[in-house]
Design an enzyme around this catalytic site. Sequence first.
Site, PDB file in Angstrom:
ATOM      1  N   TRP A   1       0.813  -1.220   0.000  1.00  0.00           N
ATOM      2  CA  TRP A   1       0.000   0.000   0.000  1.00  0.00           C
ATOM      3  C   TRP A   1       0.849   1.274   0.000  1.00  0.00           C
ATOM      4  O   TRP A   1       0.327   2.358  -0.197  1.00  0.00           O
ATOM      5  CB  TRP A   1      -0.884   0.017   1.235  1.00  0.00           C
ATOM      6  CG  TRP A   1      -0.128  -0.347   2.481  1.00  0.00           C
ATOM      7  CD1 TRP A   1      -0.046  -1.575   3.070  1.00  0.00           C
ATOM      8  CD2 TRP A   1       0.720   0.511   3.256  1.00  0.00           C
ATOM      9  NE1 TRP A   1       0.797  -1.543   4.151  1.00  0.00           N
ATOM     10  CE2 TRP A   1       1.272  -0.279   4.306  1.00  0.00           C
ATOM     11  CE3 TRP A   1       1.073   1.855   3.183  1.00  0.00           C
ATOM     12  CZ2 TRP A   1       2.145   0.239   5.260  1.00  0.00           C
ATOM     13  CZ3 TRP A   1       1.953   2.372   4.139  1.00  0.00           C
ATOM     14  CH2 TRP A   1       2.476   1.570   5.153  1.00  0.00           C
ATOM     15  N   ASN A   2       2.163   1.137   0.235  1.00  0.00           N
ATOM     16  CA  ASN A   2       2.905   2.393   0.459  1.00  0.00           C
ATOM     17  C   ASN A   2       3.247   3.127  -0.826  1.00  0.00           C
ATOM     18  O   ASN A   2       3.441   4.329  -0.824  1.00  0.00           O
ATOM     19  CB  ASN A   2       4.151   2.124   1.297  1.00  0.00           C
ATOM     20  CG  ASN A   2       5.063   1.077   0.683  1.00  0.00           C
ATOM     21  OD1 ASN A   2       4.682   0.351  -0.219  1.00  0.00           O
ATOM     22  ND2 ASN A   2       6.289   1.022   1.175  1.00  0.00           N
TER      23      ASN A   2
ATOM     24  N   PRO B   1      -3.483  -6.236  -5.352  1.00  0.00           N
ATOM     25  CA  PRO B   1      -2.970  -5.056  -4.657  1.00  0.00           C
ATOM     26  C   PRO B   1      -3.283  -5.150  -3.174  1.00  0.00           C
ATOM     27  O   PRO B   1      -4.036  -6.026  -2.745  1.00  0.00           O
ATOM     28  CB  PRO B   1      -3.736  -3.904  -5.306  1.00  0.00           C
ATOM     29  CG  PRO B   1      -5.042  -4.502  -5.693  1.00  0.00           C
ATOM     30  CD  PRO B   1      -4.743  -5.935  -6.067  1.00  0.00           C
TER      31      PRO B   1
ATOM     32  N   GLY C   1       6.606  -6.391  -0.009  1.00  0.00           N
ATOM     33  CA  GLY C   1       5.885  -6.269   1.264  1.00  0.00           C
ATOM     34  C   GLY C   1       6.771  -6.684   2.411  1.00  0.00           C
ATOM     35  O   GLY C   1       8.009  -6.594   2.326  1.00  0.00           O
ATOM     36  N   SER C   2       6.156  -7.169   3.455  1.00  0.00           N
ATOM     37  CA  SER C   2       6.923  -7.501   4.656  1.00  0.00           C
ATOM     38  C   SER C   2       7.770  -8.742   4.456  1.00  0.00           C
ATOM     39  O   SER C   2       7.425  -9.639   3.667  1.00  0.00           O
ATOM     40  CB  SER C   2       5.951  -7.751   5.818  1.00  0.00           C
ATOM     41  OG  SER C   2       5.143  -8.875   5.499  1.00  0.00           O
TER      42      SER C   2
ATOM     43  N   GLU D   1      10.819  -8.181  -2.861  1.00  0.00           N
ATOM     44  CA  GLU D   1      11.297  -6.856  -2.399  1.00  0.00           C
ATOM     45  C   GLU D   1      10.722  -6.686  -1.007  1.00  0.00           C
ATOM     46  O   GLU D   1       9.525  -6.426  -0.848  1.00  0.00           O
ATOM     47  CB  GLU D   1      10.780  -5.753  -3.323  1.00  0.00           C
ATOM     48  CG  GLU D   1      11.218  -5.865  -4.761  1.00  0.00           C
ATOM     49  CD  GLU D   1      12.719  -5.697  -4.949  1.00  0.00           C
ATOM     50  OE1 GLU D   1      13.229  -6.085  -5.993  1.00  0.00           O
ATOM     51  OE2 GLU D   1      13.369  -5.172  -4.018  1.00  0.00           O
ATOM     52  N   LEU D   2      11.551  -6.879   0.005  1.00  0.00           N
ATOM     53  CA  LEU D   2      11.031  -7.001   1.371  1.00  0.00           C
ATOM     54  C   LEU D   2      11.448  -5.811   2.243  1.00  0.00           C
ATOM     55  O   LEU D   2      11.831  -4.763   1.739  1.00  0.00           O
ATOM     56  CB  LEU D   2      11.514  -8.334   1.964  1.00  0.00           C
ATOM     57  CG  LEU D   2      11.153  -9.573   1.106  1.00  0.00           C
ATOM     58  CD1 LEU D   2      11.697 -10.843   1.743  1.00  0.00           C
ATOM     59  CD2 LEU D   2       9.654  -9.665   0.906  1.00  0.00           C
TER      60      LEU D   2
ATOM     61  N   CYS E   1      10.337   1.163   2.541  1.00  0.00           N
ATOM     62  CA  CYS E   1      11.271   0.135   3.016  1.00  0.00           C
ATOM     63  C   CYS E   1      12.714   0.599   2.871  1.00  0.00           C
ATOM     64  O   CYS E   1      13.636  -0.044   3.338  1.00  0.00           O
ATOM     65  CB  CYS E   1      11.046  -1.185   2.296  1.00  0.00           C
ATOM     66  SG  CYS E   1      11.317  -1.098   0.559  1.00  0.00           S
TER      67      CYS E   1
ATOM     68  N   GLU F   1      11.487  -2.673  11.256  1.00  0.00           N
ATOM     69  CA  GLU F   1      11.140  -1.576  10.351  1.00  0.00           C
ATOM     70  C   GLU F   1      10.128  -0.654  11.050  1.00  0.00           C
ATOM     71  O   GLU F   1       9.025  -1.076  11.360  1.00  0.00           O
ATOM     72  CB  GLU F   1      10.528  -2.148   9.089  1.00  0.00           C
ATOM     73  CG  GLU F   1      10.959  -1.477   7.838  1.00  0.00           C
ATOM     74  CD  GLU F   1      10.471  -2.230   6.601  1.00  0.00           C
ATOM     75  OE1 GLU F   1       9.531  -3.030   6.688  1.00  0.00           O
ATOM     76  OE2 GLU F   1      11.049  -1.998   5.540  1.00  0.00           O
TER      77      GLU F   1
HETATM   78  N1  NAI Z   1       9.267  -3.588   1.674  1.00  0.00           N
HETATM   79  C1  NAI Z   1       8.248  -2.814   1.475  1.00  0.00           C
HETATM   80  O1  NAI Z   1       8.157  -2.017   0.520  1.00  0.00           O
HETATM   81  C2  NAI Z   1       7.132  -2.931   2.420  1.00  0.00           C
HETATM   82  C3  NAI Z   1       7.337  -3.374   3.696  1.00  0.00           C
HETATM   83  N2  NAI Z   1       6.279  -3.494   4.552  1.00  0.00           N
HETATM   84  C4  NAI Z   1       6.516  -3.935   5.928  1.00  0.00           C
HETATM   85  O2  NAI Z   1       5.460  -4.836   6.301  1.00  0.00           O
HETATM   86  C5  NAI Z   1       4.810  -4.334   7.459  1.00  0.00           C
HETATM   87  C6  NAI Z   1       3.354  -4.662   7.391  1.00  0.00           C
HETATM   88  O3  NAI Z   1       2.804  -4.015   6.249  1.00  0.00           O
HETATM   89  P1  NAI Z   1       1.755  -4.782   5.405  1.00  0.00           P
HETATM   90  O4  NAI Z   1       1.132  -3.937   4.378  1.00  0.00           O
HETATM   91  O5  NAI Z   1       0.857  -5.491   6.353  1.00  0.00           O
HETATM   92  O6  NAI Z   1       2.673  -5.814   4.620  1.00  0.00           O
HETATM   93  P2  NAI Z   1       2.213  -7.222   4.091  1.00  0.00           P
HETATM   94  O7  NAI Z   1       3.452  -7.888   3.686  1.00  0.00           O
HETATM   95  O8  NAI Z   1       1.309  -7.886   5.042  1.00  0.00           O
HETATM   96  O9  NAI Z   1       1.324  -6.870   2.773  1.00  0.00           O
HETATM   97  C7  NAI Z   1       1.925  -6.681   1.530  1.00  0.00           C
HETATM   98  C8  NAI Z   1       1.021  -7.362   0.478  1.00  0.00           C
HETATM   99  O10 NAI Z   1       0.981  -8.750   0.755  1.00  0.00           O
HETATM  100  C9  NAI Z   1      -0.374  -9.195   0.881  1.00  0.00           C
HETATM  101  N3  NAI Z   1      -0.398 -10.320   1.798  1.00  0.00           N
HETATM  102  C10 NAI Z   1      -0.402 -10.308   3.146  1.00  0.00           C
HETATM  103  N4  NAI Z   1      -0.395 -11.565   3.622  1.00  0.00           N
HETATM  104  C11 NAI Z   1      -0.386 -12.397   2.527  1.00  0.00           C
HETATM  105  C12 NAI Z   1      -0.380 -13.816   2.333  1.00  0.00           C
HETATM  106  N5  NAI Z   1      -0.373 -14.654   3.369  1.00  0.00           N
HETATM  107  N6  NAI Z   1      -0.385 -14.316   1.063  1.00  0.00           N
HETATM  108  C13 NAI Z   1      -0.402 -13.475   0.003  1.00  0.00           C
HETATM  109  N7  NAI Z   1      -0.403 -12.123   0.119  1.00  0.00           N
HETATM  110  C14 NAI Z   1      -0.393 -11.604   1.367  1.00  0.00           C
HETATM  111  C15 NAI Z   1      -1.103  -7.968   1.371  1.00  0.00           C
HETATM  112  O11 NAI Z   1      -2.484  -8.084   1.134  1.00  0.00           O
HETATM  113  C16 NAI Z   1      -0.437  -6.902   0.531  1.00  0.00           C
HETATM  114  O12 NAI Z   1      -0.987  -6.898  -0.770  1.00  0.00           O
HETATM  115  C17 NAI Z   1       5.068  -2.830   7.420  1.00  0.00           C
HETATM  116  O13 NAI Z   1       4.960  -2.271   8.703  1.00  0.00           O
HETATM  117  C18 NAI Z   1       6.469  -2.773   6.889  1.00  0.00           C
HETATM  118  O14 NAI Z   1       7.363  -3.014   7.955  1.00  0.00           O
HETATM  119  C19 NAI Z   1       5.005  -3.229   4.149  1.00  0.00           C
HETATM  120  C20 NAI Z   1       4.774  -2.748   2.867  1.00  0.00           C
HETATM  121  C21 NAI Z   1       5.826  -2.523   1.927  1.00  0.00           C
HETATM  122  O1  LIG Z   2      11.150   2.604  -5.295  1.00  0.00           O
HETATM  123  C1  LIG Z   2      11.002   3.028  -4.138  1.00  0.00           C
HETATM  124  O2  LIG Z   2      11.116   4.187  -3.762  1.00  0.00           O
HETATM  125  C2  LIG Z   2      10.664   1.976  -3.156  1.00  0.00           C
HETATM  126  O3  LIG Z   2      10.277   0.796  -3.806  1.00  0.00           O
HETATM  127  C3  LIG Z   2       9.555   2.349  -2.266  1.00  0.00           C
HETATM  128  S1  LIG Z   2       9.740   1.324  -0.909  1.00  0.00           S
HETATM  129  O4  LIG Z   2       9.889  -0.046  -1.461  1.00  0.00           O
HETATM  130  O5  LIG Z   2      10.981   1.795  -0.284  1.00  0.00           O
HETATM  131  O6  LIG Z   2       8.614   1.433  -0.070  1.00  0.00           O
END
Ligand code: NAI
Ligand SMILES: O=C(O)[C@H](O)CS(=O)(=O)O
Length: 489
Positions: free
Chosen positions: A155-156, A180, A235-236, A257-258, A291, A388
């Site tokens: 979502w970010n 999404p 995502g996470s 991309e975590l 991230c 994070e």
């Molecule tokens: N690396 C990055 O760009 C990101 C890192 N994060 C980290 O993750 C933490 C939690 O954020 P969330 O949005 O809850 O991340 P998340 O990893 O739970 O969600 C990211 C995506 O994965 C999907 N998802 C969640 N559980 C799933 C599963 N079991 N199977 C398939 N898809 C699944 C979600 O619906 C969303 O579309 C944040 O506080 C941050 O620390 C979150 C978003 C982006």
């Molecule tokens: O391209 C970026 O700026 C990053 O992908 C956004 S995030 O992954 O750092 O949230």
Amino acid sequence: MVKLPEFLKTDCYVGGKWVAASSDKRLDVTDPATGDVLASVPRMGAEETDAAIAAAHAAFPDWSSRTAAERALVLQKWASLVRAHADDLARLMTQEQGKPFAESLGEIEYAASFLSWFAEEGRRLYGDIIPPHRNDARILVTRNPLGVVGGITPWNFPVAMVTRKAAPALAAGNCMVLKPAEATPLSALAVAALGEMAGLPAGVFNVVTGAREDAPAIGKALVDSPLVRKIGFTGSTAVGKQLMRDCAGDLTKISLELGGNAAFIVFDDADIEAALDGIQVCKFRNSGQTCIAANRILVQESIHDKFVAALSARARQIQVGHGLEKATEMGPLVDERGLEKVERLVADATDKGAKIHLGGKRHEAGGTYFQPTVMTGVSTEMDLAHEELFGPVAAISTFRDEQDAISMANDTPYGLAGYFYSRDVGRIFRVADALEVGIVGVNTGLISTEVAPFGGVKESGIGREGSKYGIDDWTELKYICLAGLGAAA
Ligand SMILES: NC(=O)C1=CN([C@@H]2O[C@H](COP(=O)(O)OP(=O)(O)OC[C@H]3O[C@@H](n4cnc5c(N)ncnc54)[C@H](O)[C@@H]3O)[C@@H](O)[C@H]2O)C=CC1
Ligand SMILES: O=C(O)[C@H](O)CS(=O)(=O)O
């Protein structure tokens, strides 16, 4: 709210049609700044995901047989439509994700740049002709699409993370099913609507939405399907690891991309004003919800007090408010869960001795706003040194010398981004070489561009997105040994 009906979509895009969930269940999408319901979207599950996979599979023969130039024309048209609708897309994003309008506009251009970039990269998926090991043969190597692929996005950056996966995947000839994040589905559906307007054939790009509790079932349908050859996830780290375990079942390829835990190092020879500018963009952009955000700020002892005072003075000026208000420089966090995580990490740090110089609490604006915060005395005993933050909290520690800074920066299982400010050219090369990350920002806090490889090492992920490298993970090599040609005369 965006009023252009051909643009704002509230059903899912499957096989070129806008459809509801078979259960008719729907999920409200809210403005995090106000709690107002903006619209609702379908709550889909395994059944609808399988239908989307089937649509993508049916579309693959035609889409993959088109020339790269024909696919590029559609992607370039898609990019120009995204740019033409930038204001409306940005307004929609600000309402469903919370970031200031100016940041949303910047993200729309960033998202369009992936479509433009990979339209052309798809035309340069060169193979090889290798000097043969026998004289009656020729060795050919081609780079080919995988077939049906899945994308799961956060979502970010609700538009850029969609195009950063869809653009290379489709440019290479694949067909995609995208899920999404539950917090920002309208942005993804709007991108799909513009793709449809750009001439994407039915089934080439599909979007299935759902609530948080629907995500595992949608993910499982993607991972378990024998038709899905690869998953791209942002995502996470926890969810990324789970998906990787699940992909082992039938060896579905995966790129991840975590999460990150970026160190932002300020040496005593740094340009302090430049470092403060860097923190502004690397810490407070998107309310810290990136991230690649500066999760740990390491300041050399001799400049620490002056730096903290200057940073606090800057952070105190940050205008917090609704992203659509002109004066706003920082919006709310995306949801209550994110807010509670930041509160937990700040409380843990202060309980263990960290000192708050500015902020540290929920913002008086209410909702999911958090005060721009500056903390010092952060140590490795505190959770926020390892987790994070995903919030507007500048967590500052001190270090003695260069080796100390490098050891502290690398003391984490994550390895996405790292930043440092120095004007000593020898130090710049030593530290850039020593940081165990995929991305290094030197004298800058802003590294995001479509032309460079984005991705991490250690537990921050696998693979790269963007750049000439970003299309590789959406293709497969084929080696053809063409023999029986008779020896050359
Ligand atoms: N690396 C990055 O760009 C990101 C890192 N994060 C980290 O993750 C933490 C939690 O954020 P969330 O949005 O809850 O991340 P998340 O990893 O739970 O969600 C990211 C995506 O994965 C999907 N998802 C969640 N559980 C799933 C599963 N079991 N199977 C398939 N898809 C699944 C979600 O619906 C969303 O579309 C944040 O506080 C941050 O620390 C979150 C978003 C982006
Ligand atoms: O391209 C970026 O700026 C990053 O992908 C956004 S995030 O992954 O750092 O949230």
